[in-house]
Design a protein around this motif. Structure first.
Motif, PDB file in Angstrom:
ATOM      1  N   ALA A 194       0.840  -1.205   0.000  1.00  0.00           N
ATOM      2  CA  ALA A 194       0.000   0.000   0.000  1.00  0.00           C
ATOM      3  C   ALA A 194       0.870   1.247   0.000  1.00  0.00           C
ATOM      4  O   ALA A 194       0.577   2.221  -0.701  1.00  0.00           O
ATOM      5  CB  ALA A 194      -0.927  -0.018   1.212  1.00  0.00           C
ATOM      6  N   LEU A 195       1.956   1.230   0.781  1.00  0.00           N
ATOM      7  CA  LEU A 195       2.855   2.383   0.814  1.00  0.00           C
ATOM      8  C   LEU A 195       3.495   2.592  -0.547  1.00  0.00           C
ATOM      9  O   LEU A 195       3.665   3.719  -1.004  1.00  0.00           O
ATOM     10  CB  LEU A 195       3.964   2.153   1.841  1.00  0.00           C
ATOM     11  CG  LEU A 195       3.591   2.367   3.303  1.00  0.00           C
ATOM     12  CD1 LEU A 195       4.770   2.007   4.196  1.00  0.00           C
ATOM     13  CD2 LEU A 195       3.177   3.812   3.528  1.00  0.00           C
ATOM     14  N   HIS A 196       3.858   1.503  -1.189  1.00  0.00           N
ATOM     15  CA  HIS A 196       4.533   1.583  -2.475  1.00  0.00           C
ATOM     16  C   HIS A 196       3.591   2.138  -3.555  1.00  0.00           C
ATOM     17  O   HIS A 196       3.964   3.021  -4.314  1.00  0.00           O
ATOM     18  CB  HIS A 196       5.031   0.194  -2.860  1.00  0.00           C
ATOM     19  CG  HIS A 196       5.476   0.064  -4.282  1.00  0.00           C
ATOM     20  ND1 HIS A 196       6.481   0.836  -4.806  1.00  0.00           N
ATOM     21  CD2 HIS A 196       5.053  -0.743  -5.279  1.00  0.00           C
ATOM     22  CE1 HIS A 196       6.655   0.510  -6.075  1.00  0.00           C
ATOM     23  NE2 HIS A 196       5.801  -0.441  -6.387  1.00  0.00           N
ATOM     24  N   ASN A 197       2.354   1.651  -3.584  1.00  0.00           N
ATOM     25  CA  ASN A 197       1.434   2.035  -4.662  1.00  0.00           C
ATOM     26  C   ASN A 197       0.581   3.239  -4.326  1.00  0.00           C
ATOM     27  O   ASN A 197       0.049   3.872  -5.220  1.00  0.00           O
ATOM     28  CB  ASN A 197       0.497   0.871  -4.981  1.00  0.00           C
ATOM     29  CG  ASN A 197       1.139  -0.113  -5.918  1.00  0.00           C
ATOM     30  OD1 ASN A 197       2.204   0.167  -6.460  1.00  0.00           O
ATOM     31  ND2 ASN A 197       0.512  -1.252  -6.097  1.00  0.00           N
ATOM     32  N   GLU A 198       0.371   3.503  -3.076  1.00  0.00           N
ATOM     33  CA  GLU A 198      -0.520   4.559  -2.584  1.00  0.00           C
ATOM     34  C   GLU A 198      -1.955   4.372  -3.052  1.00  0.00           C
ATOM     35  O   GLU A 198      -2.763   5.282  -2.983  1.00  0.00           O
ATOM     36  CB  GLU A 198      -0.020   5.951  -2.978  1.00  0.00           C
ATOM     37  CG  GLU A 198       1.324   6.277  -2.361  1.00  0.00           C
ATOM     38  CD  GLU A 198       1.715   7.722  -2.528  1.00  0.00           C
ATOM     39  OE1 GLU A 198       2.020   8.099  -3.679  1.00  0.00           O
ATOM     40  OE2 GLU A 198       1.690   8.467  -1.541  1.00  0.00           O
ATOM     41  N   ILE A 199      -2.244   3.200  -3.590  1.00  0.00           N
ATOM     42  CA  ILE A 199      -3.639   2.885  -3.917  1.00  0.00           C
ATOM     43  C   ILE A 199      -3.812   1.386  -3.778  1.00  0.00           C
ATOM     44  O   ILE A 199      -2.902   0.617  -4.081  1.00  0.00           O
ATOM     45  CB  ILE A 199      -4.030   3.340  -5.339  1.00  0.00           C
ATOM     46  CG1 ILE A 199      -5.486   2.971  -5.622  1.00  0.00           C
ATOM     47  CG2 ILE A 199      -3.135   2.722  -6.383  1.00  0.00           C
ATOM     48  CD1 ILE A 199      -6.105   3.737  -6.738  1.00  0.00           C
ATOM     49  N   LEU A 200      -4.942   1.000  -3.257  1.00  0.00           N
ATOM     50  CA  LEU A 200      -5.187  -0.424  -3.090  1.00  0.00           C
ATOM     51  C   LEU A 200      -6.542  -0.780  -3.675  1.00  0.00           C
ATOM     52  O   LEU A 200      -7.543  -0.142  -3.360  1.00  0.00           O
ATOM     53  CB  LEU A 200      -5.148  -0.803  -1.607  1.00  0.00           C
ATOM     54  CG  LEU A 200      -4.451  -2.141  -1.453  1.00  0.00           C
ATOM     55  CD1 LEU A 200      -2.966  -1.944  -1.599  1.00  0.00           C
ATOM     56  CD2 LEU A 200      -4.799  -2.788  -0.160  1.00  0.00           C
ATOM     57  N   SER A 201      -6.557  -1.784  -4.524  1.00  0.00           N
ATOM     58  CA  SER A 201      -7.834  -2.211  -5.091  1.00  0.00           C
ATOM     59  C   SER A 201      -8.099  -3.660  -4.693  1.00  0.00           C
ATOM     60  O   SER A 201      -7.238  -4.328  -4.129  1.00  0.00           O
ATOM     61  CB  SER A 201      -7.794  -2.092  -6.616  1.00  0.00           C
ATOM     62  OG  SER A 201      -6.925  -3.071  -7.123  1.00  0.00           O
ATOM     63  N   ALA A 202      -9.286  -4.114  -5.027  1.00  0.00           N
ATOM     64  CA  ALA A 202      -9.694  -5.475  -4.676  1.00  0.00           C
ATOM     65  C   ALA A 202      -8.759  -6.509  -5.290  1.00  0.00           C
ATOM     66  O   ALA A 202      -8.665  -7.640  -4.812  1.00  0.00           O
ATOM     67  CB  ALA A 202     -11.119  -5.724  -5.149  1.00  0.00           C
TER      68      ALA A 202
END
Ligand SMILES: Nc1ncnc2c1ncn2[C@@H]1O[C@H](COP(=O)(O)OP(=O)(O)O)[C@@H](O)[C@H]1O
Ligand SMILES: [Mg+2]
Lengths: 404, 254
Positions: free
Chosen positions: A230-238
């Motif tokens: 989450a820190l790496h992408n700054e977005i989290l999806s299903a």
């Protein structure tokens, strides 16, 4: 001292690689590798060490990740609350609690029923993630800004490099802790229960508790990996808690070798590379990945690490060099044959279009082309086959210690 | 009060009655052998006592507690250890690791997450000593799956004796061993069960008469006799049950 050497190499690699690959893409791939290492090691705590085949390990990764995303989102709204460096810890605790809840019933049995429950729960959570829009953010997912936490010794984690530094430290620490787990009574009894749960019970152990302990520890590290993601992408999806992601971590551990601690690390590095590099060059990379998996299961049940370890005996005898020539002799036709097969698949896939394969332009849709490729494949396969007896003989000499 | 007490215990599999109305007491400190022809129900009796199976009727008391519905791990914690007629080992762990697993609980390591095995020197020393005692020191790092049959029997015995349990149940511990291996195993059993209670199933009558102070005879699921070795030898019922078998003869010679 000697057992510290691998750890030195590991730390040094984590430290030096960003200098070797300083591009944005390079750092991003390194970040993904670090995350994958933690995730795959946590998975192997179940499969390799505990004999629990899970098809739903992404649940803990994803839940940890969403928790981390919400933590970032919270700081966006309420200002800096705690350091971003602790987000993987929060995510890990989330993974741990989820594992405690689910494991309390799923670890009652290993084997098929454990595998089926893990699969069912994976699907359940994937479905829930589209329903509980508040927590999972629906199709769009949850995005957060990682740079809004309080400064950490001058790091604000806006840059990828700084996030990599954080991931590297977490990866090193997690790997060390998971290794130490294998040396504890809990870790050893996990092996025992994997091998023979009934005997473990007659030694006075409640086998479900032994499994649950591994499961919960594994859930923690899977969650922490999700937090780093989450820190790496700054977005989290299903996507992150989908069954596809669960399958991916299974591939990493298996192709690397589930019988060795280092196996999942090798698998994680390799598959991250394949996922991000190979996918640039061909749309068929998932097919190739699937074929590699099937071949590993069939011919290398000990994974790539097992293949490497097979060479320890000839190396100890000082006979490793005797294998070089027969290996080369086999490798040339083998590579030719595989290249031919790849060329065939690629031209079939791009029917009618020209395909650039290994720098050669293959005009599509011409029967003569296909015929030539099939001819090359056949000849190479025959020669490959012919080279095998010599290789087998050389291998036997090298492992039995007879000099030719 | 007796250490182990079975009252009117019966067990059947489907229609076949395997054990019928068994009543048996084992006193603390006693070495007690159960003999009987193949299929008499000896292993099933061990399964009932050790919690692998539960009886259809009757009661089993160990240390004054009713145990007929308790799971194996609780019985092990209460001080009951058993071996299996078919070796039940940890196949992918080495001989050393097998024994260390068996010693973890008795030596107080349980399921610790904070202690490291390489640093547990007393545990390692105890494991090495036990490995030596069962004659597997040279096979320390061999996987249990790769041991020979007799070596697996020795390891099976080691796993059971490691527990330091109050009551030790051994199911044909020396079957499949050579004469000298069996003699060594019998010495080991004798030494380790000093001051403990032993319940033994064995076909080797030499071993039975060497180890046991009391013998019970099981035939066709019924307990037909119980007494000192001398009483059993001369019991007409026992001789009848063994009619046509040379086992008792061998025992008399031994
Ligand atoms: N799980 C089972 N299901 C059905 N029959 C069984 C089972 N276990 C044992 N038996 C039968 O019970 C009888 C007693 O078996 P066992 O206790 O192994 O005898 P022993 O150890 O005295 O040779 C045998 O006739 C055997 O076939
Ligand atoms: Mg039997």
């Amino acid at each position: 001292m000697r057992h510290l050497l691998p750890w030195g190499i590991f730390a040094l690699s984590l430290l030096l690689l960003p200098w070797l690959f300083p591009s944005v893409l390079g750092i991003s791939i390194l970040n993904e590798m670090a995350i994958a290492i933690v995730f795959a090691l946590s998975y192997n705590m179940l499969l390799g060490q505990g004999g629990m085949l899970s098809f739903g390990h992404a649940v803990y990764f994803g839940l940890g990740g969403f928790l981390a995303a919400h933590a970032m989102l919270g700081m966006e709204q309420d200002g800096p609350v705690f350091s971003v460096t602790l987000i993987p810890l929060v995510a890990g605790i989330g993974g741990l609690l989820a594992a405690l809840l689910i494991g309390s019933f799923s670890t009652r049995r290993a084997g098929t029923s454990f595998a089926m429950i893990s699969l069912g729960l994976g699907e359940l959570l994937a479905a829930l993630s589209l329903i509980l829009v508040g927590f999972f953010g629906g199709e769009a997912g949850i995005s957060g800004d990682r740079s809004l936490g309080p400064d950490f010794f001058g790091f604000d984690f806006a840059q990828d490099r700084q996030v990599y530094a954080l991931a590297a430290v977490w990866t090193f620490a997690s790997t060390l802790l998971m290794y130490l787990f294998t040396l504890t009574p809990a870790g050893r009894m996990a092996n025992a229960v994997r091998d023979n749960p009934e005997r473990a019970a007659f030694l006075g152990y409640r086998v479900q508790r032994v499994r649950l302990l591994s499961f919960v520890v594994s859930g923690f590290f899977a969650g922490a990996a999700g937090g780093l993601f989450a820190l790496h992408n700054e977005i989290l999806s299903a996507q992150s808690l989908s069954t596809a992601n669960s399958g991916n971590v299974l591939l990493m551990a298996y192709i690397g070798g589930i019988g060795f601690f280092i196996g999942p690390i090798i698998g994680a590095v390799l598959l991250t590379l394949i996922n991000s590099v190979l996918s640039h060059y061909t749309d068929l990379w998932l097919l190739y990945l699937g074929i590699s998996f099937v071949l590993t299961v069939m011919f290398l049940p000990q994974g790539l690490t097992g293949l490497l370890m097979m060479h320890v005996a000839p190396w100890r005898r000082g006979l490793l060099h005797t294998l070089l020539r027969p290996y080369l002799r086999t490798a040339v036709p083998a590579l030719l044959c595989v290249s031919g097969l790849l060329a065939l698949l690629e031209t079939l896939h791009h029917q009618g279009e020209a395909v650039i394969f290994l720098g050669i332009s293959l005009p599509g849709g011409q029967a003569s082309n296909w015929l030539a490729i099939v001819l090359i494949i056949t000849l190479a396969a025959l020669d490959w086959h012919r080279s095998l007896p010599a290789l087998r003989a050389a291998w036997q000499r090298a492992t039995r210690g007879e000099t030719p | 009060m007796s250490l182990l007490q079975l009252q009117c215990v019966s067990k059947h599999f489907g229609r076949t009655r395997v054990l019928e109305d068994i009543s048996l007491t084992v006193e603390a400190g006693e070495r007690h052998a159960i003999i009987g022809p193949n299929g008499a129900g000896k292993s099933t009796l061990f399964d009932l006592i050790s919690g692998r199976l539960s009886p259809d009727s009757g009661s089993i008391h160990f240390r004054g507690q009713a145990i007929q519905a308790r799971p194996p791990h609780e019985l092990a914690q209460l001080g009951l250890a058993r071996s299996f007629q078919l070796s039940s080992l940890f196949p992918r762990l080495s001989a050393f690791e097998n024994l260390r697993c068996a010693l973890l609980r008795p030596m107080g390591f349980g399921l610790s997450l904070t202690r490291l095995l390489p640093r547990a020197h007393a545990l390692t020393a105890r494991t090495e000593a036990l490995l030596e005692e069962i004659g597997l020191a040279e096979r320390r790092n061999t996987l249990a799956a790769e041991l020979s049959y007799a070596e697996q029997r020795a390891l099976e015995l080691g796993l059971t004796l490691a527990s330091g349990a109050e009551l030790i149940l051994l199911d044909e511990p020396v079957a499949g061993m050579s004469r000298s291996e069996a003699a060594q195993a019998i010495q080991l059993i004798r030494r380790v069960t000093q001051g403990r209670t032993l319940l033994l199933v064995e076909h080797d009558m030499g071993a039975v008469f060497e180890l046991a102070e009391r013998i019970s005879v099981l035939a066709d699921g019924r307990l037909i006799a119980s007494g000192s070795p001398a009483q059993i030898r001369t019991n007409p019922l026992v001789q009848q049950a063994y009619l046509g078998s040379a086992i008792m003869q061998e025992g008399v010679d031994a």
